[in-house]
Design a protein around this motif. Structure first.
Motif, PDB file in Angstrom:
ATOM      1  N   THR A  91      35.651  42.981  46.512  1.00  0.00           N
ATOM      2  CA  THR A  91      34.683  44.075  46.501  1.00  0.00           C
ATOM      3  C   THR A  91      35.236  45.203  45.650  1.00  0.00           C
ATOM      4  O   THR A  91      36.401  45.585  45.800  1.00  0.00           O
TER       5      THR A  91
ATOM      6  N   VAL B  97      30.356  44.609  37.124  1.00  0.00           N
ATOM      7  CA  VAL B  97      30.263  44.930  38.552  1.00  0.00           C
ATOM      8  C   VAL B  97      30.701  46.365  38.764  1.00  0.00           C
ATOM      9  O   VAL B  97      31.529  46.902  38.019  1.00  0.00           O
TER      10      VAL B  97
ATOM     11  N   ASP C 253      34.267  50.685  37.579  1.00  0.00           N
ATOM     12  CA  ASP C 253      33.463  49.589  37.046  1.00  0.00           C
ATOM     13  C   ASP C 253      34.397  48.529  36.496  1.00  0.00           C
ATOM     14  O   ASP C 253      35.445  48.840  35.939  1.00  0.00           O
TER      15      ASP C 253
ATOM     16  N   HIS D  73      30.468  39.231  34.047  1.00  0.00           N
ATOM     17  CA  HIS D  73      29.513  40.037  34.811  1.00  0.00           C
ATOM     18  C   HIS D  73      30.050  41.454  34.919  1.00  0.00           C
ATOM     19  O   HIS D  73      31.235  41.644  35.191  1.00  0.00           O
TER      20      HIS D  73
ATOM     21  N   ASP E 110      29.834  46.228  44.721  1.00  0.00           N
ATOM     22  CA  ASP E 110      29.464  44.868  44.333  1.00  0.00           C
ATOM     23  C   ASP E 110      30.586  43.948  44.815  1.00  0.00           C
ATOM     24  O   ASP E 110      31.770  44.325  44.804  1.00  0.00           O
TER      25      ASP E 110
ATOM     26  N   THR F 209      32.190  39.830  44.922  1.00  0.00           N
ATOM     27  CA  THR F 209      32.208  38.484  44.351  1.00  0.00           C
ATOM     28  C   THR F 209      32.737  37.502  45.388  1.00  0.00           C
ATOM     29  O   THR F 209      33.485  37.863  46.305  1.00  0.00           O
TER      30      THR F 209
END
Length: 149
Positions: A74, A91, A79, A89, A95, A97
């Motif tokens: 997390t 994130v 960023d 990606h 966000d 994963t």
């Protein structure tokens, strides 16, 4: 009265409650502008999973690697660009994963100046990291030996 067999004990019976404060814990250098703060580890009694935080200076990133168990990450601050199995990606804060065991992945700070911080969780206290480029495997908890400056 019958006794309860040991295998029926709650999973946390051997892990005493703890409050872990990252600001008060030692950060360990991962090299290249990344440092890790171990949280839930064998050192505090964990025997099922590992957690910790990795801090990335501006522009910092880690090498493409795999693990022997699933990992969830997390974003706590900043960023990032995460590469998972060849796909990148963007994130940002909160966000999260999920990466299955054996899947190549890496994180890098999307900013050249602002810090980025992640919370990682491994599904095993025996988690390993294998660098894709070299094939060298090490235990994740072995990285917790070189204090950051």
């Amino acid at each position: 009265m019958t006794s309860t067999p040991a295998h029926d004990e709650p999973c946390c019976a051997a892990f005493p409650p703890a409050v872990l404060r990252p600001a008060e814990l030692t950060a360990f250098s991962r090299g290249g502008g990344a440092s890790t703060i171990p949280l839930v580890t064998r050192a505090v009694g964990a025997d099922i999973f590992l957690t910790g935080q990795t801090l990335f200076e501006g522009g910092a990133g880690i090498a493409l690697h795999t693990h022997n168990c699933p990992e969830s990450v997390t974003i706590l601050e900043g960023d990032a660009i995460v590469e998972i199995d060849g796909s990148e990606h963007h994130v940002t804060r909160f966000d999260t994963t999920y990466v299955a065991a054996g899947t190549p992945h890496r994180f890098r700070n999307a900013s050249d100046t602002a810090p980025m911080r992640i919370l990682w969780i491994y599904a095993s206290v025996d988690a390993t990291r294998t660098l894709v480029e070299t094939g060298i495997s090490t235990r994740v908890d072995a990285e917790h030996t070189k204090p950051a400056r």
